[in-house]
Design a protein around this motif. Structure first.
Motif, PDB file in Angstrom:
ATOM      1  N   SER A   1      -4.699   6.874  -0.877  1.00  0.00           N
ATOM      2  CA  SER A   1      -6.071   7.189  -0.448  1.00  0.00           C
ATOM      3  C   SER A   1      -7.108   7.117  -1.575  1.00  0.00           C
ATOM      4  CB  SER A   1      -6.140   8.544   0.270  1.00  0.00           C
ATOM      5  OG  SER A   1      -6.346   9.584  -0.637  1.00  0.00           O
ATOM      6  N   MET A   2      -6.726   6.531  -2.700  1.00  0.00           N
ATOM      7  CA  MET A   2      -7.715   6.405  -3.778  1.00  0.00           C
ATOM      8  C   MET A   2      -8.889   5.522  -3.360  1.00  0.00           C
ATOM      9  SD  MET A   2      -5.251   6.308  -7.077  1.00  0.00           S
ATOM     10  CE  MET A   2      -6.485   5.968  -8.307  1.00  0.00           C
ATOM     11  N   CYS A   3      -8.608   4.519  -2.544  1.00  0.00           N
ATOM     12  CA  CYS A   3      -9.700   3.632  -2.112  1.00  0.00           C
ATOM     13  C   CYS A   3     -10.683   4.380  -1.202  1.00  0.00           C
ATOM     14  CB  CYS A   3      -9.148   2.385  -1.425  1.00  0.00           C
ATOM     15  SG  CYS A   3      -8.026   2.734  -0.065  1.00  0.00           S
ATOM     16  N   LEU A   4     -10.157   5.298  -0.390  1.00  0.00           N
ATOM     17  CA  LEU A   4     -11.044   6.083   0.476  1.00  0.00           C
ATOM     18  C   LEU A   4     -11.950   6.976  -0.364  1.00  0.00           C
ATOM     19  CD1 LEU A   4      -8.425   5.539   2.447  1.00  0.00           C
ATOM     20  CD2 LEU A   4      -9.531   7.283   3.816  1.00  0.00           C
TER      21      LEU A   4
ATOM     22  N   CYS B   1       0.848  -1.199   0.000  1.00  0.00           N
ATOM     23  CA  CYS B   1       0.000   0.000   0.000  1.00  0.00           C
ATOM     24  C   CYS B   1       0.884   1.249   0.000  1.00  0.00           C
ATOM     25  CB  CYS B   1      -0.890  -0.017   1.240  1.00  0.00           C
ATOM     26  SG  CYS B   1      -1.818   1.496   1.470  1.00  0.00           S
ATOM     27  N   ILE B   2       0.583   2.181  -0.886  1.00  0.00           N
ATOM     28  CA  ILE B   2       1.384   3.413  -0.966  1.00  0.00           C
ATOM     29  C   ILE B   2       0.652   4.596  -0.334  1.00  0.00           C
ATOM     30  CG2 ILE B   2       2.774   2.731  -2.972  1.00  0.00           C
ATOM     31  CD1 ILE B   2       0.742   4.381  -4.680  1.00  0.00           C
ATOM     32  N   LYS B   3      -0.420   4.291   0.388  1.00  0.00           N
ATOM     33  CA  LYS B   3      -1.179   5.333   1.113  1.00  0.00           C
ATOM     34  C   LYS B   3      -1.656   6.458   0.189  1.00  0.00           C
ATOM     35  CE  LYS B   3      -0.514   3.690   5.344  1.00  0.00           C
ATOM     36  NZ  LYS B   3      -1.603   3.081   6.032  1.00  0.00           N
TER      37      LYS B   3
ATOM     38  N   PRO C   1     -10.873   1.589   3.400  1.00  0.00           N
ATOM     39  CA  PRO C   1     -10.426   0.286   2.877  1.00  0.00           C
ATOM     40  C   PRO C   1      -8.931   0.053   3.069  1.00  0.00           C
ATOM     41  CG  PRO C   1     -11.797   1.439   1.280  1.00  0.00           C
ATOM     42  CD  PRO C   1     -11.472   2.420   2.350  1.00  0.00           C
ATOM     43  N   SER C   2      -8.139   1.124   3.007  1.00  0.00           N
ATOM     44  CA  SER C   2      -6.697   0.972   3.167  1.00  0.00           C
ATOM     45  C   SER C   2      -6.383   0.392   4.544  1.00  0.00           C
ATOM     46  CB  SER C   2      -6.051   2.344   2.976  1.00  0.00           C
ATOM     47  OG  SER C   2      -4.786   2.374   3.544  1.00  0.00           O
ATOM     48  N   GLU C   3      -6.951   1.006   5.571  1.00  0.00           N
ATOM     49  CA  GLU C   3      -6.711   0.539   6.943  1.00  0.00           C
ATOM     50  C   GLU C   3      -7.283  -0.865   7.139  1.00  0.00           C
ATOM     51  OE1 GLU C   3      -4.685   1.064  10.151  1.00  0.00           O
ATOM     52  OE2 GLU C   3      -4.847   2.737   8.737  1.00  0.00           O
TER      53      GLU C   3
ATOM     54  N   PRO D   1      -3.943   1.194  -7.034  1.00  0.00           N
ATOM     55  CA  PRO D   1      -2.811   1.075  -7.962  1.00  0.00           C
ATOM     56  C   PRO D   1      -1.851  -0.030  -7.549  1.00  0.00           C
ATOM     57  CG  PRO D   1      -2.536   3.024  -6.574  1.00  0.00           C
ATOM     58  CD  PRO D   1      -3.871   2.447  -6.237  1.00  0.00           C
ATOM     59  N   SER D   2      -1.961  -0.500  -6.306  1.00  0.00           N
ATOM     60  CA  SER D   2      -1.081  -1.575  -5.842  1.00  0.00           C
ATOM     61  C   SER D   2      -1.707  -2.959  -6.043  1.00  0.00           C
ATOM     62  CB  SER D   2      -0.747  -1.377  -4.359  1.00  0.00           C
ATOM     63  OG  SER D   2       0.013  -0.208  -4.183  1.00  0.00           O
ATOM     64  N   ASN D   3      -2.843  -2.989  -6.734  1.00  0.00           N
ATOM     65  CA  ASN D   3      -3.526  -4.269  -7.036  1.00  0.00           C
ATOM     66  C   ASN D   3      -3.885  -5.075  -5.791  1.00  0.00           C
ATOM     67  OD1 ASN D   3      -3.215  -3.935  -9.907  1.00  0.00           O
ATOM     68  ND2 ASN D   3      -1.044  -4.406  -9.548  1.00  0.00           N
TER      69      ASN D   3
HETATM   70  S1  SF4 Z   1      -5.834   2.483  -3.032  1.00  0.00           S
HETATM   71 FE1  SF4 Z   1      -4.464   0.782  -2.538  1.00  0.00          FE
HETATM   72  S2  SF4 Z   1      -2.460   1.748  -2.374  1.00  0.00           S
HETATM   73 FE2  SF4 Z   1      -3.926   3.418  -2.291  1.00  0.00          FE
HETATM   74  S3  SF4 Z   1      -4.332   3.687  -0.098  1.00  0.00           S
HETATM   75 FE3  SF4 Z   1      -5.861   2.260  -0.835  1.00  0.00          FE
HETATM   76  S4  SF4 Z   1      -4.987   0.254  -0.444  1.00  0.00           S
HETATM   77 FE4  SF4 Z   1      -3.298   1.722  -0.331  1.00  0.00          FE
END
Ligand code: SF4
Ligand code: SF4
Length: 448
Positions: free
Chosen positions: A377-380, A373-375, A389-391, A424-426
């Motif tokens: 925040s696209m998932c948020l 995860c590159i943080k 979702p990241s957390e 983006p990190s699949n």
């Molecule tokens: S979209 Fe993927 S890479 Fe970006 S914060 Fe969420 S889990 Fe991490």
């Protein structure tokens, strides 16, 4: 449809805009599929207790005949024969749910007729709410949008709740799927009858049909058929995924929220899918059981993609042969690419809740390697219900499933897949969440 509707900004926060891939099937008329030589009718095609068979091996049954009754004192619906033929066996068979389920297998008679048995006409206008709900139960109808929740049970509103609006879901927001699109064009009168039945059953004041603004032709057809009494209206909402999720549609149409883990009836709403309404409108006035449905058959390497009227219980292999599947290897998904379920056996039958068979070339479904995860925040920004979702994903990696549930609202996640789609990190976030929820359920059962 007017320009204002076409550019409707009735919407919900977040969500995604995946490519639609609908043109290949949305413009083609629905075609009736021939009867397969063998039909497999699982006793559990709905949420609730399995139906109880009332036929035996060797018995001849007619298309439309009741062959399994709903379980007593439980959420359950009956099952009707979708072809005329002989009961070959009642045994465990592959199912869309994964494990094998008890099913009635019918060898189709070569002379099976198209016209099914019915109980004769009944006038819903002269029936009260209780009589309508009981008649809906007899049809065996369940939510055709995929959930499989018995329709009669949705109409049983607790006395202390007052339903003011029936919301009709015509969004069909998943890529590839066009079943509801064709239903709204081809079965609009039956759909209107179904909506009137639903309004009467729940004693609502009105109904609103919500349709994504990419279905201009559909909006025009429905507008032409709206009754003069203003009981039913139609509204365009923004084309966005997951606009067809109940919570999102209600937010877009009415600007209100269904409470977390609550029911639409808590805020005076009853929600039904357009295909369910169309079936209700054609089955109930004829006292007929649900024996077939429209499904989208589409994807890669098909000679004849389209929407087909398919007898419930038809094995996937028969459908793919009919649609001219030419590939050697493909991933089969029942439903759409976002929320559908992969199936491994071609013997799996279409059930009441199957809205689509999607064939995807295995190369296209192969995911790139998972990265950390590159943080970003696209998932948020994608999650339509504002989860993190990241957390949640990081907690899943550490197997902190209890914390995910207790502190991060895991159970509010309705597995739309927006977070996985944008990552983006699949990272297969939604798969992690499905596993976490299943393990939590198991833990709760073990702990009593
Ligand atoms: S979209 Fe993927 S890479 Fe970006 S914060 Fe969420 S889990 Fe991490
Ligand atoms: S799958 Fe769950 S966490 Fe991910 S975007 Fe959808 S609701 Fe949010």
């Amino acid at each position: 449809m007017g320009l204002l509707q076409l550019f409707s900004k009735k919407t919900f926060p977040h969500g995604i805009h995946p490519p639609e891939y609908k043109d290949e099937t949305s413009r083609k008329k629905t075609i009736r599929l021939a009867f397969a030589p063998e039909i497999v009718l699982p006793l559990s095609q709905h949420i609730g207790a399995p139906a109880i068979p009332i036929v035996h091996k060797g018995q001849f049954v007619e298309r439309g005949e009741l062959i399994a009754e709903p379980a007593e004192n439980a959420l359950s619906v009956p099952i009707h024969a979708s072809v005329s033929g002989t009961v070959k066996d009642i045994e465990l068979m592959p199912s869309a749910k994964g494990p094998k389920v008890k099913s009635i297998i019918i060898t189709t008679s070569p002379s099976s007729p198209q016209i099914p048995l019915t109980g004769g006409p009944q006038d819903y206008l002269s029936m009260d709410s209780t009589q309508i709900i009981s008649a809906v139960k007899e049809t065996g109808l369940v939510g055709l949008g995929g959930a499989g929740f018995p329709s009669y049970a949705k109409m049983m509103v607790p006395k202390e709740r007052n339903i003011h609006t029936v919301v009709i879901n015509g969004c069909e927001c998943e890529p590839f799927l066009t079943t509801d699109h064709r239903v709204m064009l081809e079965k609009v009168d039956a759909m209107m009858t179904g909506i009137n039945i639903a309004i009467k059953a729940v004693n609502a004041d009105k109904a609103i049909i919500g349709i994504e603004n990419n279905k201009r032709e559909v909006m025009d057809v429905i507008r032409d058929r709206l009754p003069d009494d203003n009981l039913i209206s139609v509204e365009a909402v923004e084309t966005k995924y997951p606009q067809g999720a109940e919570k999102m549609l209600v937010k877009s149409l009415l600007g209100v929220e269904i409470p977390s883990r609550g029911l639409p009836s808590e805020i005076g709403l009853a929600i039904f899918n357009v295909a369910t309404m169309a079936e209700m409108g054609s089955l109930l006035p004829n006292r007929q059981g649900l024996i077939e449905r429209i499904i989208t058959v589409t994807g890669d390497e098909l000679e004849r993609p389209g929407n087909y009227i398919v007898p419930i219980g038809t094995p996937l292999k028969y459908i793919l042969d009919f649609a001219g599947f030419t590939g050697a290897e493909a991933e089969l998904i029942l439903g759409g690419p976002m929320m559908g379920l992969p199936v491994s056996s071609l013997e799996t039958p279409v059930t009441k809740g199957t809205g689509a068979v999607l064939v995807l070339d295995k190369r296209a479904t192969k995911r790139d390697d998972i990265q950390p995860c590159i943080k970003c925040s696209m998932c948020l920004q994608a999650c339509p219900i504002n989860l993190n979702p990241s957390e949640l994903g990081q907690l899943a990696a550490k197997r902190r499933y209890d914390v995910m549930e207790k502190d991060y609202h895991l159970n509010d996640c309705f597995e739309c897949g927006c977070c996985s789609y944008v990552c983006p990190s699949n990272i297969p976030l939604v798969q992690y969440f499905r596993i976490a929820k299943a393990l939590n359920r198991e833990r709760h059962i073990q702990n009593g």
